[in-house]
Write an enzyme that holds these catalytic residues in place. Structure first.
Site, mmCIF file in Angstrom:
data_model
loop_
_atom_site.group_PDB
_atom_site.id
_atom_site.type_symbol
_atom_site.label_atom_id
_atom_site.label_comp_id
_atom_site.label_asym_id
_atom_site.label_seq_id
_atom_site.Cartn_x
_atom_site.Cartn_y
_atom_site.Cartn_z
ATOM 1 N N HIS A 194 -8.771 55.830 -17.100
ATOM 2 C CA HIS A 194 -8.946 55.879 -18.521
ATOM 3 C C HIS A 194 -7.757 55.523 -19.373
ATOM 4 O O HIS A 194 -7.941 55.014 -20.256
ATOM 5 C CB HIS A 194 -9.147 57.378 -18.880
ATOM 6 C CG HIS A 194 -10.180 57.602 -19.792
ATOM 7 N ND1 HIS A 194 -11.281 56.546 -20.395
ATOM 8 C CD2 HIS A 194 -10.408 58.773 -20.567
ATOM 9 C CE1 HIS A 194 -11.994 57.097 -21.168
ATOM 10 N NE2 HIS A 194 -11.554 58.455 -21.314
ATOM 11 N N ASN A 229 -10.512 61.010 -27.406
ATOM 12 C CA ASN A 229 -11.365 61.197 -28.498
ATOM 13 C C ASN A 229 -10.930 61.104 -29.968
ATOM 14 O O ASN A 229 -11.522 61.347 -30.803
ATOM 15 C CB ASN A 229 -12.127 62.359 -28.175
ATOM 16 C CG ASN A 229 -11.392 63.675 -28.224
ATOM 17 O OD1 ASN A 229 -10.296 63.565 -28.201
ATOM 18 N ND2 ASN A 229 -12.277 64.666 -28.035
ATOM 19 N N ASP A 268 -10.728 50.718 -20.961
ATOM 20 C CA ASP A 268 -11.672 50.894 -19.581
ATOM 21 C C ASP A 268 -13.039 50.887 -19.791
ATOM 22 O O ASP A 268 -13.664 51.220 -20.836
ATOM 23 C CB ASP A 268 -11.276 52.311 -18.792
ATOM 24 C CG ASP A 268 -11.611 53.534 -19.814
ATOM 25 O OD1 ASP A 268 -11.140 53.490 -20.773
ATOM 26 O OD2 ASP A 268 -12.220 54.162 -19.218
ATOM 27 N N ASN A 324 -15.756 57.573 -25.573
ATOM 28 C CA ASN A 324 -15.324 58.578 -26.850
ATOM 29 C C ASN A 324 -14.011 57.666 -27.582
ATOM 30 O O ASN A 324 -14.013 57.999 -29.006
ATOM 31 C CB ASN A 324 -14.644 59.847 -26.041
ATOM 32 C CG ASN A 324 -15.974 60.456 -25.847
ATOM 33 O OD1 ASN A 324 -17.111 60.658 -26.315
ATOM 34 N ND2 ASN A 324 -15.749 61.420 -24.818
#
Length: 189
Positions: free
Chosen positions: A21, A67, A92, A113
Site C-alpha cells: 500500500h 483514507n 498501488d 480508499n
C-alpha cells in the site's frame, strides 16, 4: 507561475513503511532523493518542491492515513490553484499483477480508499494516475485490505528496485509532457 503536483499514496509510520500500500511513498522517496530534494515534514504531510522551466513542481506524501489522503491533496491544490489535470497520483493497484505499471487519466477509484478520498476532497477524478501493480491474494486466502498492508515478498523484492526506476521514468515523462502542455497554453494566451 504554473504548478504541478505529484502525490505518493501510503500510510504513515514504520509499521507500514515497506508494505504494498506504500509503494507511492517509496517511489516518491527515490524520486526526491535522485532529484536532491529534501522533504519538509509536518504532522499532516511531507512536501518538497522545485522549479523546472517556469513551473513549480510539488511532491506530496499525505500522512493522515490512506483514507484521508484527500485532505493534504486538496490543501496543496487549493493553495496553489492546481487543477486536477495537473496532478499525478502514484498508487498501488490490486487490479494489475505485480510488475505491471500503467498510466491513466481519470476514471473510477476501483475501491481504492486513497483515490476515493482525493476525488471527494478535490471534487474531481480527472487527475493522472501512475498505477503500480501489486497483485491480489489468491481467492479465499486473505482479504485484499490485509494483503496490501503486507510487505512485498522475497520474490517481488528482487525486481522492486527496477520497477521503481521504471515508475520514476514514467513520472519524468509525465513532468516533461505536462510542462510542454503548460508552455503551449502560455504561448497561446
Amino acid at each position: 507561475m504554473d504548478h504541478l503536483l505529484i502525490v505518493g499514496l501510503g500510510n504513515p509510520g514504520e509499521r507500514y513503511k515497506a508494505t504494498r500500500h506504500n509503494i507511492g511513498f517509496m517511489i516518491l522517496d527515490v524520486f526526491a532523493n535522485h532529484s536532491h530534494l529534501n522533504w519538509k515534514d509536518n504532522k499532516k504531510e511531507e512536501e518538497t518542491q522545485t522549479n523546472l522551466d517556469h513551473v513549480k513542481l510539488h511532491l506530496l506524501k499525505p500522512k493522515e492515513f490512506m483514507n484521508l489522503s484527500g485532505n493534504a491533496v486538496a490543501r496543496i491544490a487549493k493553495t496553489y490553484k492546481i487543477p486536477a489535470g495537473q496532478i499525478l497520483v502514484v498508487q498501488d493497484e490490486v487490479d494489475l499483477p505485480f510488475g505491471k505499471i500503467k498510466n491513466k487519466i481519470g476514471g473510477g477509484t476501483a475501491g481504492h480508499n486513497g483515490l476515493k478520498d482525493i476525488v471527494a476532497k478535490i471534487g474531481s477524478g480527472d487527475f493522472h494516475r501512475l498505477r503500480f501493480g501489486v497483485g491480489k491474494p489468491e481467492k479465499g486466502q486473505m482479504e485484499v485490505a490485509d494483503f496490501v498492508l503486507q510487505n512485498f515478498n522475497a520474490e517481488e523484492k528482487v525486481t522492486l528496485d527496477s520497477l521503481i526506476q521504471e515508475s520514476i521514468k514514467r513520472i519524468e515523462d509525465w513532468i516533461k509532457t505536462s510542462i510542454a502542455s503548460l508552455q503551449k497554453q502560455r504561448d497561446s494566451e
